[in-house]
Design an enzyme around this catalytic site. Structure first.
Site, PDB file in Angstrom:
ATOM      1  CG  HIS A 110     -31.042  -4.174   5.480  1.00 14.56           C
ATOM      2  ND1 HIS A 110     -30.232  -4.960   4.699  1.00 14.56           N
ATOM      3  CD2 HIS A 110     -31.678  -5.030   6.340  1.00 14.56           C
ATOM      4  CE1 HIS A 110     -30.366  -6.226   5.068  1.00 14.56           C
ATOM      5  NE2 HIS A 110     -31.234  -6.298   6.066  1.00 14.56           N
ATOM      6  CB  CYS A 117     -31.449  -6.092  10.511  1.00 11.50           C
ATOM      7  SG  CYS A 117     -32.103  -7.263   9.324  1.00 11.50           S
TER       8      CYS A 117
HETATM    9  N1  LIG Z   1     -27.074 -11.209   8.796  1.00  9.82           N
HETATM   10  C1  LIG Z   1     -27.731 -10.212   9.355  1.00  9.82           C
HETATM   11  O1  LIG Z   1     -27.668  -9.052   8.890  1.00  9.82           O
HETATM   12  C2  LIG Z   1     -28.571 -10.436  10.562  1.00  9.82           C
HETATM   13  C3  LIG Z   1     -29.182  -9.337  11.168  1.00  9.82           C
HETATM   14  C4  LIG Z   1     -29.954  -9.537  12.295  1.00  9.82           C
HETATM   15  C5  LIG Z   1     -30.101 -10.806  12.800  1.00  9.82           C
HETATM   16  N2  LIG Z   1     -29.501 -11.861  12.194  1.00  9.82           N
HETATM   17  C6  LIG Z   1     -29.684 -13.194  12.777  1.00  9.82           C
HETATM   18  O2  LIG Z   1     -28.430 -13.679  13.253  1.00  9.82           O
HETATM   19  C7  LIG Z   1     -28.366 -15.087  13.101  1.00  9.82           C
HETATM   20  C8  LIG Z   1     -27.115 -15.474  12.306  1.00  9.82           C
HETATM   21  O3  LIG Z   1     -27.123 -14.829  11.051  1.00  9.82           O
HETATM   22  P1  LIG Z   1     -25.850 -14.759  10.095  1.00  9.82           P
HETATM   23  O4  LIG Z   1     -26.266 -13.862   9.000  1.00  9.82           O
HETATM   24  O5  LIG Z   1     -24.597 -14.480  10.862  1.00  9.82           O
HETATM   25  O6  LIG Z   1     -25.795 -16.285   9.531  1.00  9.82           O
HETATM   26  P2  LIG Z   1     -24.543 -17.123   8.968  1.00  9.82           P
HETATM   27  O7  LIG Z   1     -23.535 -16.250   8.325  1.00  9.82           O
HETATM   28  O8  LIG Z   1     -25.159 -18.216   8.172  1.00  9.82           O
HETATM   29  O9  LIG Z   1     -23.872 -17.747  10.287  1.00  9.82           O
HETATM   30  C9  LIG Z   1     -24.496 -18.744  11.057  1.00  9.82           C
HETATM   31  C10 LIG Z   1     -23.652 -19.076  12.267  1.00  9.82           C
HETATM   32  O10 LIG Z   1     -24.358 -20.062  13.046  1.00  9.82           O
HETATM   33  C11 LIG Z   1     -23.520 -21.176  13.274  1.00  9.82           C
HETATM   34  N3  LIG Z   1     -24.262 -22.419  13.350  1.00  9.82           N
HETATM   35  C12 LIG Z   1     -25.050 -22.970  12.387  1.00  9.82           C
HETATM   36  N4  LIG Z   1     -25.531 -24.158  12.813  1.00  9.82           N
HETATM   37  C13 LIG Z   1     -25.019 -24.368  14.054  1.00  9.82           C
HETATM   38  C14 LIG Z   1     -25.116 -25.415  15.010  1.00  9.82           C
HETATM   39  N5  LIG Z   1     -25.846 -26.508  14.760  1.00  9.82           N
HETATM   40  N6  LIG Z   1     -24.451 -25.284  16.187  1.00  9.82           N
HETATM   41  C15 LIG Z   1     -23.716 -24.191  16.433  1.00  9.82           C
HETATM   42  N7  LIG Z   1     -23.563 -23.158  15.571  1.00  9.82           N
HETATM   43  C16 LIG Z   1     -24.215 -23.258  14.398  1.00  9.82           C
HETATM   44  C17 LIG Z   1     -22.587 -21.199  12.067  1.00  9.82           C
HETATM   45  O11 LIG Z   1     -21.449 -21.973  12.398  1.00  9.82           O
HETATM   46  P3  LIG Z   1     -20.635 -22.805  11.255  1.00  9.82           P
HETATM   47  O12 LIG Z   1     -19.767 -21.771  10.559  1.00  9.82           O
HETATM   48  O13 LIG Z   1     -19.840 -23.766  12.077  1.00  9.82           O
HETATM   49  O14 LIG Z   1     -21.645 -23.423  10.356  1.00  9.82           O
HETATM   50  C18 LIG Z   1     -22.295 -19.712  11.919  1.00  9.82           C
HETATM   51  O15 LIG Z   1     -21.334 -19.321  12.873  1.00  9.82           O
HETATM   52  C19 LIG Z   1     -29.694 -15.498  12.463  1.00  9.82           C
HETATM   53  O16 LIG Z   1     -30.589 -15.850  13.505  1.00  9.82           O
HETATM   54  C20 LIG Z   1     -30.165 -14.243  11.787  1.00  9.82           C
HETATM   55  O17 LIG Z   1     -31.564 -14.188  11.634  1.00  9.82           O
HETATM   56  C21 LIG Z   1     -28.737 -11.723  11.082  1.00  9.82           C
END
Ligand SMILES: NC(=O)c1ccc[n+]([C@@H]2O[C@H](COP(=O)([O-])OP(=O)(O)OC[C@H]3O[C@@H](n4cnc5c(N)ncnc54)[C@H](OP(=O)(O)O)[C@@H]3O)[C@@H](O)[C@H]2O)c1
Length: 334
Positions: A243, A130
Site C-alpha cells: 500500500h 494495514c
Molecule cells: N490482506 C491483508 O493485507 C490484510 C491486512 C491486515 C489485516 N487483514 C485481515 O486479515 C484477515 C484475513 O485476510 P486475508 O487477506 O488473509 O484473507 P483471505 O486470503 O481471504 O484468507 C482468509 C482465511 O480465513 C480462513 N477462513 C475463512 N472462513 C473460515 C472459517 N469459517 N473457519 C476457519 N477459517 C476460515 C480461510 O480458510 P480457507 O482457505 O479454508 O477458506 C483463509 O485461510 C481479515 O480479517 C483481514 O481483514 C488482512
C-alpha cells in the site's frame, strides 16, 4: 509464557496466513510446535514450515487446548466467535481483524510505536489496520519531534489487502481485458484491472468509509494522542502488493524538511528513499516483500503552516499484518 511456544495460525491458507508462517520461519521465532487451522474446505492441505510438512486442520472450539499463542487472520466474524474461546483456553490471541481493535480492554499495537501496551493484554491483542500501521511508521516519529495535529491523506491500496480471491480477480481481469473478453467481477463492485476504485470497506452515514476512519480512530489509540485528526480517502488500485499513502500533516511545532529527514532516518522499521532528481522514491514494486516501509517525496506543505507532505509505502501483508503480528509475539517473549 513458554519460551518455545506452541503457536497456532488461524486462517493459515489465506493471503496473510501464508505470510505469517513464512515470517515465523524467517525471523527464527522459537516455535515449539505449529498448528495450522482454516475452514473445513482446507482440511488435509499441506503447508511447509522449516522444511517440514504441516497438515491443515479445521478450526473448531476445541482447537486451542495446549496452544500458547494464536495468530488470527480469518476475518472479523471468526475472530469474534473464536478469539474469546482461545483466550479462555489460556492462549494469547494476536488478532488481525478489526473485531477488537477499539475495545478498551484490548491493546492495539504497532511495536515501533507502543510496544509497552502489549503487557496490558487480557488474552487478546489487536493488530492495527494495514494502512494505519504503514502511515504511523513515518508519522509517529515526526509526532514525537513536532507534535502532529491532523493529517489529510489518500491511500493507494493493493488488491492483496482484500485477500487471496482479490489477487485472483486482478489476474483474471487483466487476462480478460487483454484478450478482448467481457470482464467478470466477484470481489469488487467494479472492474479493478486498469481502473482505480475510491471505495475500500463499507460507507458510513458521514460519507467516509469505515477504512478511512480507522486512521483517526486507531491512530489516536496507538499514539496515545486523543486529539489526533485524520481526513482520509482510501482508494483501491490495480497493484498486487504493498500500500502507498500520500500524507499532508500539520504539526504544532515548526518543521523543516531537513529536521524531518533527520527524524525519519532514525525511525525504526523505516527507510528514507528520497532523491527525486535521480527519480528515487518509494514504489510498491520495490517495497513488496520487505519488512521495512519506505518514505520519500518529503517536502514542506505549501498550503499549511507547519505542514509536511510525504509518501509512505509498506508491504501491507507484512508490516500491515503478518510481520506486525509476529513482532507482537516477540514482545510477549521478552
Ligand atoms: N490482506 C491483508 O493485507 C490484510 C491486512 C491486515 C489485516 N487483514 C485481515 O486479515 C484477515 C484475513 O485476510 P486475508 O487477506 O488473509 O484473507 P483471505 O486470503 O481471504 O484468507 C482468509 C482465511 O480465513 C480462513 N477462513 C475463512 N472462513 C473460515 C472459517 N469459517 N473457519 C476457519 N477459517 C476460515 C480461510 O480458510 P480457507 O482457505 O479454508 O477458506 C483463509 O485461510 C481479515 O480479517 C483481514 O481483514 C488482512
Amino acid at each position: 509464557m513458554n519460551r518455545n511456544p506452541h503457536v497456532a495460525v488461524v486462517g493459515a491458507t489465506g493471503a496473510v496466513g501464508i505470510e505469517m508462517i513464512l515470517t515465523l520461519e524467517k525471523r527464527n521465532f522459537p516455535v515449539g510446535k505449529l498448528t495450522l487451522l482454516a475452514s473445513a474446505r482446507s482440511v488435509g492441505k499441506h503447508l511447509t514450515f522449516r522444511g517440514q510438512t504441516v497438515v491443515v486442520q479445521e478450526l473448531t472450539k476445541d482447537s486451542f487446548t495446549g496452544i500458547d499463542i494464536a495468530l488470527f487472520s480469518a476475518g472479523g466474524n471468526i475472530s469474534k466467535e473464536f478469539a474469546p474461546i482461545a483466550a479462555k483456553a489460556g492462549c494469547v490471541v494476536i488478532d488481525n481483524s478489526s473485531a477488537f481493535r477499539m475495545d478498551d480492554s484490548v491493546p492495539l499495537v504497532v511495536p515501533e510505536v507502543n510496544a509497552a501496551d502489549v503487557k496490558n493484554h487480557q488474552g487478546i491483542i489487536a493488530n492495527p489496520n494495514c494502512t494505519t500501521a504503514i502511515t504511523l511508521l513515518a508519522l509517529y516519529p515526526l509526532h514525537q519531534a513536532f507534535e502532529v495535529k491532523r493529517i489529510f491523506a489518500s491511500s493507494y491500496q493493493a488488491v492483496s489487502g482484500t485477500g487471496a480471491k482479490a489477487i485472483e480477480e486482478l489476474e483474471r481481469q487483466v487476462k480478460e481485458v487483454v484478450a478482448g473478453q467481457p470482464v467478470t467481477k466477484e470481489v469488487y463492485p467494479h472492474q479493478i484491472a486498469f481502473n482505480v476504485l475510491p471505495h475500500v470497506d463499507s460507507f458510513l452515514p458521514s460519507g467516509y468509509t469505515k477504512e478511512e476512519m480507522k486512521m483517526e480512530n486507531e491512530g489516536r489509540k496507538i499514539m496515545h494522542h486523543p486529539g489526533f485528526r485524520a481526513s482520509v480517502t482510501c482508494v483501491r488500485v490495480p497493484v498486487y502488493r504493498a500500500h502507498s499513502v500520500a500524507v499532508s500533516a500539520e504539526f504544532a511545532l515548526p518543521i523543516t524538511v531537513e529536521g524531518a529527514r533527520k527524524v525519519l532516518r532514525n525511525a525504526p522499521g523505516l527507510d528514507v528513499v528520497d532523491n527525486p532528481d535521480a527519480k528515487e522514491y518509494p514504489l510498491p514494486l520495490h517495497v513488496a516483500g520487505n519488512y521495512n516501509c519506505q518514505v520519500g517525496r518529503i517536502r514542506k506543505d505549501c498550503a499549511m503552516d507547519n505542514g509536511l507532505c510525504f509518501w509512505v509505502v509498506g508491504d501491507q501483508l507484512l508490516k500491515g499484518a503478518a510481520l506486525n503480528a509476529v513482532q507482537i509475539a516477540e514482545e510477549l517473549l521478552k
